[in-house]
Enzyme design. Structure first.
Site, PDB file in Angstrom:
ATOM      1  N   LYS A   1      45.988  55.071  47.765  1.00  0.00           N
ATOM      2  CA  LYS A   1      45.307  55.598  46.555  1.00  0.00           C
ATOM      3  C   LYS A   1      43.827  55.825  46.870  1.00  0.00           C
ATOM      4  O   LYS A   1      43.300  56.916  46.693  1.00  0.00           O
ATOM      5  CB  LYS A   1      45.440  54.606  45.406  1.00  0.00           C
ATOM      6  CG  LYS A   1      44.489  54.873  44.227  1.00  0.00           C
ATOM      7  CD  LYS A   1      44.659  53.912  43.079  1.00  0.00           C
ATOM      8  CE  LYS A   1      43.737  52.747  43.134  1.00  0.00           C
ATOM      9  NZ  LYS A   1      42.338  52.953  42.746  1.00  0.00           N
ATOM     10  N   ASN A   2      43.154  54.775  47.344  1.00  0.00           N
ATOM     11  CA  ASN A   2      41.704  54.880  47.555  1.00  0.00           C
ATOM     12  C   ASN A   2      41.364  55.795  48.717  1.00  0.00           C
ATOM     13  O   ASN A   2      40.320  56.452  48.721  1.00  0.00           O
ATOM     14  CB  ASN A   2      41.090  53.489  47.732  1.00  0.00           C
ATOM     15  CG  ASN A   2      41.231  52.662  46.455  1.00  0.00           C
ATOM     16  OD1 ASN A   2      41.506  53.218  45.385  1.00  0.00           O
ATOM     17  ND2 ASN A   2      41.084  51.366  46.552  1.00  0.00           N
TER      18      ASN A   2
ATOM     19  N   CYS B   1      34.573  48.483  33.527  1.00  0.00           N
ATOM     20  CA  CYS B   1      36.031  48.388  33.359  1.00  0.00           C
ATOM     21  C   CYS B   1      36.352  46.897  33.300  1.00  0.00           C
ATOM     22  O   CYS B   1      35.465  46.058  33.239  1.00  0.00           O
ATOM     23  CB  CYS B   1      36.726  49.076  34.513  1.00  0.00           C
ATOM     24  SG  CYS B   1      36.322  48.301  36.069  1.00  0.00           S
TER      25      CYS B   1
ATOM     26  N   ARG C   1      48.742  53.579  37.774  1.00  0.00           N
ATOM     27  CA  ARG C   1      47.535  54.215  38.327  1.00  0.00           C
ATOM     28  C   ARG C   1      47.515  54.095  39.844  1.00  0.00           C
ATOM     29  O   ARG C   1      46.933  54.906  40.535  1.00  0.00           O
ATOM     30  CB  ARG C   1      46.277  53.534  37.768  1.00  0.00           C
ATOM     31  CG  ARG C   1      45.983  53.822  36.323  1.00  0.00           C
ATOM     32  CD  ARG C   1      44.626  53.270  35.944  1.00  0.00           C
ATOM     33  NE  ARG C   1      43.633  53.696  36.931  1.00  0.00           N
ATOM     34  CZ  ARG C   1      42.402  53.169  36.993  1.00  0.00           C
ATOM     35  NH1 ARG C   1      42.042  52.238  36.161  1.00  0.00           N
ATOM     36  NH2 ARG C   1      41.542  53.589  37.890  1.00  0.00           N
TER      37      ARG C   1
HETATM   38  C1  EPZ Z   1      36.206  50.689  45.752  1.00  0.00           C
HETATM   39  O1  EPZ Z   1      35.514  50.586  44.516  1.00  0.00           O
HETATM   40  C2  EPZ Z   1      37.686  50.713  45.391  1.00  0.00           C
HETATM   41  N1  EPZ Z   1      37.974  51.859  44.521  1.00  0.00           N
HETATM   42  C3  EPZ Z   1      38.059  49.419  44.665  1.00  0.00           C
HETATM   43  O2  EPZ Z   1      39.472  49.457  44.432  1.00  0.00           O
HETATM   44  C4  EPZ Z   1      37.736  48.235  45.579  1.00  0.00           C
HETATM   45  O3  EPZ Z   1      38.008  47.039  44.891  1.00  0.00           O
HETATM   46  C5  EPZ Z   1      36.252  48.281  45.956  1.00  0.00           C
HETATM   47  O4  EPZ Z   1      35.952  49.545  46.592  1.00  0.00           O
HETATM   48  C6  EPZ Z   1      35.869  47.163  46.910  1.00  0.00           C
HETATM   49  O5  EPZ Z   1      36.626  47.249  48.079  1.00  0.00           O
HETATM   50  C7  EPZ Z   1      38.142  53.085  45.089  1.00  0.00           C
HETATM   51  O6  EPZ Z   1      38.021  53.267  46.292  1.00  0.00           O
HETATM   52  C8  EPZ Z   1      38.491  54.202  44.151  1.00  0.00           C
HETATM   53  P1  EPZ Z   1      31.963  49.031  45.572  1.00  0.00           P
HETATM   54  P2  EPZ Z   1      33.900  50.807  44.469  1.00  0.00           P
HETATM   55  O7  EPZ Z   1      31.014  50.127  45.285  1.00  0.00           O
HETATM   56  O8  EPZ Z   1      33.517  51.882  45.387  1.00  0.00           O
HETATM   57  C9  EPZ Z   1      28.781  46.629  42.971  1.00  0.00           C
HETATM   58  C10 EPZ Z   1      41.433  49.380  43.124  1.00  0.00           C
HETATM   59  O9  EPZ Z   1      42.029  48.535  42.452  1.00  0.00           O
HETATM   60  N2  EPZ Z   1      28.031  47.893  42.952  1.00  0.00           N
HETATM   61  O10 EPZ Z   1      32.141  48.567  46.975  1.00  0.00           O
HETATM   62  O11 EPZ Z   1      33.522  50.923  43.028  1.00  0.00           O
HETATM   63  C11 EPZ Z   1      30.049  46.743  42.131  1.00  0.00           C
HETATM   64  O12 EPZ Z   1      29.754  46.511  40.762  1.00  0.00           O
HETATM   65  C12 EPZ Z   1      39.925  49.478  43.059  1.00  0.00           C
HETATM   66  O13 EPZ Z   1      42.007  50.190  43.896  1.00  0.00           O
HETATM   67  C13 EPZ Z   1      26.756  47.907  42.382  1.00  0.00           C
HETATM   68  O14 EPZ Z   1      26.253  46.878  41.918  1.00  0.00           O
HETATM   69  O15 EPZ Z   1      33.410  49.393  45.027  1.00  0.00           O
HETATM   70  C14 EPZ Z   1      30.921  45.679  42.724  1.00  0.00           C
HETATM   71  O16 EPZ Z   1      30.561  44.435  42.165  1.00  0.00           O
HETATM   72  C15 EPZ Z   1      39.315  48.386  42.204  1.00  0.00           C
HETATM   73  N3  EPZ Z   1      26.064  49.079  42.344  1.00  0.00           N
HETATM   74  C16 EPZ Z   1      30.550  45.712  44.214  1.00  0.00           C
HETATM   75  O17 EPZ Z   1      29.275  46.360  44.287  1.00  0.00           O
HETATM   76  C17 EPZ Z   1      26.587  50.241  42.855  1.00  0.00           C
HETATM   77  O18 EPZ Z   1      25.894  51.282  42.815  1.00  0.00           O
HETATM   78  C18 EPZ Z   1      31.568  46.477  45.066  1.00  0.00           C
HETATM   79  O19 EPZ Z   1      31.594  47.802  44.614  1.00  0.00           O
HETATM   80  C19 EPZ Z   1      27.882  50.215  43.419  1.00  0.00           C
HETATM   81  C20 EPZ Z   1      28.581  49.033  43.455  1.00  0.00           C
END
Ligand code: EPZ
Length: 419
Positions: free
Chosen positions: A22-23, A116, A398
């Site tokens: 998916k990702n 979310c 999803r």
């Molecule tokens: C990706 O989300 C994945 N989604 C997530 O999978 C996965 O859990 C996550 O990476 C971590 O591996 C997709 O690829 C579509 P991050 P992403 O930016 O990119 C904080 C699933 O179930 N953060 O690495 O959103 C954020 O709040 C989903 O398939 C900021 O603070 O993850 C989080 O606490 C869930 N500011 C942490 O970093 C920002 O600008 C990790 O987020 C961006 C992120």
């Protein structure tokens, strides 16, 4: 409203194959916006998040055609960078269009993706990084509006190796003027795949697989045909379902090298793991040991997306376990649902969970409120003798093409009924 009915309490025995990631697929679909021409993606999972993303691209003027797991995207006719609210609201990953739309159109506008169930999920890291490349963001609580006179290569160091921010910087940098060096980049397999995809389309990215990526901007990218990698989280889900029921399962076309952290944990719990041609065979008959302490971490650490599912498995370990969730601040949502089944859990704070193993779980009517938590409830229901029901299947759909089909192949007594 659909409902998954599970008659649990018996060890799984069988084999199932893993769908496309998916990702991995979602970010490749956003990257096609950078390419004028027909890009072909094979092994695209047939899940609702992909449908939402296709709807978003069509609203921007792209042509999208799906033939089973092959998708053909022609972004030549893209005519706007104003993303429709419906899809942006439905799917946070629409934020990964920031980079490609800025690269293609020099502007982007979308509703600010809200939080979310697993956390606030701000986009400050994305914004700060893109600002270094000559992007101007208009501050607005409701919307993200950004534009650039022309993306410029820059030296960027991410304060946290955010997956999405790394993806956005890469997709903004490939057509930027000059060279971009990205330090503290995320190293998830989805990033490595994106780099290979972009290079096959004519980009010049080096340092692939490390936390320092260098991108030399090029004039344009050309269409490619690419096969999406298998989904490591879906593979982990089915391995954990085998472990939960102390069964013997074979997971075919599993990305073995991407699952080391999970396989290490399963071995520590007493499971045996062996590899066949393109498959993992897990014998979990004796996998009852607790995990005294585990923390989720960025890749190659234990993935946050498998944390809820491991929690479900550990509710019946022979002793107590502890999990620290270091990535998202609100990812223990399933605790109340597991407690309804007789699990003994204690949330110490929003980052730390204690799990005291009990001898059995009881069937219950459960409600999923997010994707991976929903999969964890399915695993818990497989452990409980008797009939459990799980609502909120839309969340599960999803990310899983057909979790009931795959679990039946693994020997589970499970079906989806329309309520
Ligand atoms: C990706 O989300 C994945 N989604 C997530 O999978 C996965 O859990 C996550 O990476 C971590 O591996 C997709 O690829 C579509 P991050 P992403 O930016 O990119 C904080 C699933 O179930 N953060 O690495 O959103 C954020 O709040 C989903 O398939 C900021 O603070 O993850 C989080 O606490 C869930 N500011 C942490 O970093 C920002 O600008 C990790 O987020 C961006 C992120």
């Amino acid at each position: 409203m659909d409902c998954i009915h599970i008659h649990g309490g018996k060890p799984l025995e069988g084999e199932a194959a893993v769908q496309g990631s998916k990702n991995g697929a979602l970010v490749l679909v956003t990257a096609t916006v950078l390419i004028k021409g027909q890009t072909v993606l094979h092994n695209c999972p047939q899940i609702t998040d992909m449908d939402e993303m296709f709807g978003l691209l069509k609203a921007l003027g792209c042509q999208v055609k799906r033939e089973a797991s092959t998708v053909i995207i022609d972004a030549s006719s893209l005519h706007t960078s104003d993303c429709p609210a419906k899809q942006v609201r439905a799917m946070r990953s629409s934020v990964m269009l920031l980079g490609p739309l800025l690269g293609r159109c020099g502007s982007v506008s979308m509703e600010r993706p809200g939080g979310c169930m697993i956390g606030k999920r701000p986009v400050d890291i994305h914004e700060t990084a893109l600002t270094c490349m000559g992007v101007r963001f208009q501050k607005d609580e409701k919307r993200i509006r950004a534009e650039t006179e022309g993306l410029k290569g820059a030296e960027i160091c991410l304060p946290f190796p955010s997956v999405g921010a790394t993806e956005n910087v890469l997709m903004a940098a490939v057509l930027a003027e000059g060279t971009t060096t990205l330090y503290n980049a995320a190293q998830e397999p989805e990033i490595t795949q994106l780099c290979h995809f972009l290079n096959e389309a004519g980009a010049k990215i080096t340092g692939i697989g490390t936390n320092c990526l260098m991108v030399r901007g090029v004039g344009k990218l050309h269409p490619v045909t690419f096969t999406v990698m298998p989904d490591r989280i879906v593979a982990g889900t089915y391995l954990l379902a085998g472990a939960a029921t102390r069964g013997i399962v074979t997971v075919k076309n599993a990305p073995v090298r991407q699952l080391t952290s999970l396989l290490d944990v399963l071995r520590k719990m007493g499971a045996m793991v062996r590899y066949e041609e393109n498959a993992i065979v897990l014998d979990a008959v004796r996998a009852g040991k607790p995990v005294p302490y585990l923390r989720t971490a960025v890749y190659p650490g234990f993935p946050t997306d498998l944390q809820s599912m491991l929690t479900a498995v550990l509710t019946r370990a022979e002793g107590s376990s502890a999990i620290e969730e270091t990535i998202f601040e609100d990812r223990f949502k399933i605790v109340r649902e597991l407690q309804k089944m007789g699990a003994d859990l204690k949330v110490e704070n929003n980052r730390k969970l204690r799990i005291y193993g009990v001898s059995k779980l009881y069937p219950a009517r459960l409600t999923a409120c997010e994707l991976r938590g929903g999969a964890a409830l399915v695993i818990a229901a497989l452990m409980a003798e008797g009939e459990s029901e799980i609502r909120g299947c839309d969340y599960i759909r999803r990310g899983y093409e057909d979790i009931c089909r795959d679990l039946r192949l693994l020997g589970a007594d499970v079906e989806e009924k329309r309520e």
